[in-house]
Motif scaffolding. Sequence first.
Motif, PDB file in Angstrom:
ATOM      1  N   LYS A 126      23.744  32.022  44.641  1.00 36.30           N
ATOM      2  CA  LYS A 126      24.962  32.034  44.251  1.00 36.30           C
ATOM      3  C   LYS A 126      25.405  32.855  42.979  1.00 36.30           C
ATOM      4  O   LYS A 126      26.187  33.248  42.727  1.00 36.30           O
ATOM      5  CB  LYS A 126      25.507  30.324  44.148  1.00 36.30           C
ATOM      6  CG  LYS A 126      25.727  29.646  45.624  1.00 36.30           C
ATOM      7  CD  LYS A 126      27.161  30.103  46.232  1.00 36.30           C
ATOM      8  CE  LYS A 126      28.362  29.119  46.061  1.00 36.30           C
ATOM      9  NZ  LYS A 126      29.556  29.478  46.724  1.00 36.30           N
ATOM     10  N   GLN A 174      27.808  35.769  41.871  1.00 32.78           N
ATOM     11  CA  GLN A 174      29.109  35.313  41.191  1.00 32.78           C
ATOM     12  C   GLN A 174      29.092  35.650  39.559  1.00 32.78           C
ATOM     13  O   GLN A 174      30.075  35.088  39.066  1.00 32.78           O
ATOM     14  CB  GLN A 174      29.151  33.708  41.229  1.00 32.78           C
ATOM     15  CG  GLN A 174      29.481  33.370  42.949  1.00 32.78           C
ATOM     16  CD  GLN A 174      29.849  31.799  42.988  1.00 32.78           C
ATOM     17  OE1 GLN A 174      30.488  31.570  43.837  1.00 32.78           O
ATOM     18  NE2 GLN A 174      29.332  31.062  41.955  1.00 32.78           N
ATOM     19  N   HIS A 181      31.762  27.830  41.951  1.00 38.04           N
ATOM     20  CA  HIS A 181      32.187  28.591  43.018  1.00 38.04           C
ATOM     21  C   HIS A 181      33.253  29.901  42.800  1.00 38.04           C
ATOM     22  O   HIS A 181      34.019  30.429  43.527  1.00 38.04           O
ATOM     23  CB  HIS A 181      32.843  27.851  44.239  1.00 38.04           C
ATOM     24  CG  HIS A 181      31.870  26.806  44.700  1.00 38.04           C
ATOM     25  ND1 HIS A 181      30.936  27.086  45.505  1.00 38.04           N
ATOM     26  CD2 HIS A 181      31.658  25.410  44.241  1.00 38.04           C
ATOM     27  CE1 HIS A 181      30.179  25.793  45.503  1.00 38.04           C
ATOM     28  NE2 HIS A 181      30.497  25.015  45.079  1.00 38.04           N
ATOM     29  N   GLN A 182      33.307  30.113  41.358  1.00 32.02           N
ATOM     30  CA  GLN A 182      34.197  31.282  41.154  1.00 32.02           C
ATOM     31  C   GLN A 182      33.195  32.314  40.633  1.00 32.02           C
ATOM     32  O   GLN A 182      32.196  32.266  39.848  1.00 32.02           O
ATOM     33  CB  GLN A 182      34.729  30.860  39.786  1.00 32.02           C
ATOM     34  CG  GLN A 182      36.159  29.892  40.307  1.00 32.02           C
ATOM     35  CD  GLN A 182      36.348  28.599  39.754  1.00 32.02           C
ATOM     36  OE1 GLN A 182      35.407  28.451  38.713  1.00 32.02           O
ATOM     37  NE2 GLN A 182      37.192  27.919  40.145  1.00 32.02           N
ATOM     38  N   HIS A 183      33.937  33.591  40.909  1.00 29.04           N
ATOM     39  CA  HIS A 183      33.215  34.729  40.292  1.00 29.04           C
ATOM     40  C   HIS A 183      33.595  35.094  39.081  1.00 29.04           C
ATOM     41  O   HIS A 183      34.867  35.142  38.698  1.00 29.04           O
ATOM     42  CB  HIS A 183      33.554  36.064  41.164  1.00 29.04           C
ATOM     43  CG  HIS A 183      32.884  37.301  40.780  1.00 29.04           C
ATOM     44  ND1 HIS A 183      33.352  38.511  41.379  1.00 29.04           N
ATOM     45  CD2 HIS A 183      32.438  37.552  39.655  1.00 29.04           C
ATOM     46  CE1 HIS A 183      32.865  39.595  40.570  1.00 29.04           C
ATOM     47  NE2 HIS A 183      32.314  39.134  39.760  1.00 29.04           N
TER      48      HIS A 183
END
Length: 454
Positions: free
Chosen positions: A41, A45, A3-5
């Motif tokens: 996603k 990301q 869930h991180q860029h």
Amino acid sequence: MGHQHWHDPACGGAAFLVPIAQRMAQALASEGLGPKAVLKKVEAQISGNDLDKTLLAISTQFLLMALSPYVTRSGYTPKFNLKNCDGLLVTGGEENAPDVIACNPPYRKLNAAETRKYTSRFHDVIRNQPNIYGLFIRKTIDVVRAGGLVGLLTPTSFLSGASFSKLRTSMTECTEVLQLDMLSDRDSMFIAVEQETAITVLRKSPGLGLSQSNPDVSVLSPTGEYTDIGKCFLSKSGGPWPIPRSASDAKLIAQATQWKSRLADYGYTPKVGHLVAYRDERPRFSKKPKLKGQSCVMPILWAGDITVDGLVHGRLTKQKRTDYFVQVPSPNHSSVVTRPCVVLQRLTSSDQPHRLITSAVPAEWLKAHGGFVAENHVISLIANDDCAVSPEILSALLNSPVINRLFKAISGATNVAVSELNELPLPDPNELRKALVHNANINTAVREAFGINA
Ligand SMILES: C[S@@+](CC[C@H](N)C(=O)[O-])C[C@H]1O[C@@H](n2cnc3c(N)ncnc32)[C@H](O)[C@@H]1O
């Protein structure tokens, strides 16, 4: 991870982005997301910049290949956020700031025009002629979100070089340096990379105002094993950051913080050799000729003449040199060294056991010639009138194993910089003289003068 860029501002052929995308996809799939949701996603990301359009096209293909199981199953082809632009000049809002940056920046010195292009944005870290990778380090800190992580694969010269002093201060002001991994045996990891290499992990911590960072240090082997070395102390002063390469070095460096004497306290001043062989137009000779008039001829000292066992002027080197003398306008010309001194090889690589290779210039030889001209790969350490020890003692001190280990920890560059020599911790000259009275062995005397027991 899912869930991180993640961003790479000089992503080249996606050597970093590919494994990041793969792990991100695995993490998301293990949370139960379907293949299309995974790809949506991942494309949102990961991002990258590069100046090279072809490399960006290759990156896109590599990413598609790496994610092909998800592409095949979903029938969805992701579009990646890879921009063809200057990674040092891109701007983006805080809301788009990546959580993590991974970067292996380009490294080379910038010319004057390039430096001017970047000066307004990077004036706080530019000193002298900057290396582009220093600007990338600063840029990654600007771009990542507050509290975000940056991982950098770079040469080690930023840890000690004088031209990186403002960058070091800025890094300690804006980040917490968490981890430094020194890459051992770089030849087996990179082709034709001459510089020592490190991985630095830091966290952007604006306003933390640490007086120093205490990162963990490891040595990373070509097979991916980490050996913990201990912690090191990175001061905010802009001075070199000594980094241990082994557990015993860590102890030595910790002790060295107590040692306040420097080369200047020994009464010696370093001077880089004047003669740059390819552009010096003064006549050079293999033997000393007799000249008429004011002109005179001085011996040239080449780096190959300097050995830890003593100076051998005209020593046969691999290049089979024949120019051992140079014509100078007068014996007082600025290129001529006439004072007692120690000479030191300026180019030694960090994987050589001896980084400091010095010889005292014998007094009789100096007197016989009236002086010498040092070639540009030689540093002369010139004795002041009030020098504390003879050139012979200073040379033995600098050649000693303890001092070489210390220098190796301080210097990450391939050359021996005058600034690093000036910062090298040395024993108090009075303590060294006392220790030499009853110790013939210089290394034992140095250790005694330093108060090292182990
Ligand atoms: C050491 S390589 C990076 C390698 C990369 N990790 C890879 O997978 O190929 C440095 C990259 O920086 C790029 N580069 C050089 N100057 C740049 C700049 N000002 N902005 C963005 N990219 C730049 C080069 O084109 C090169 O691809």
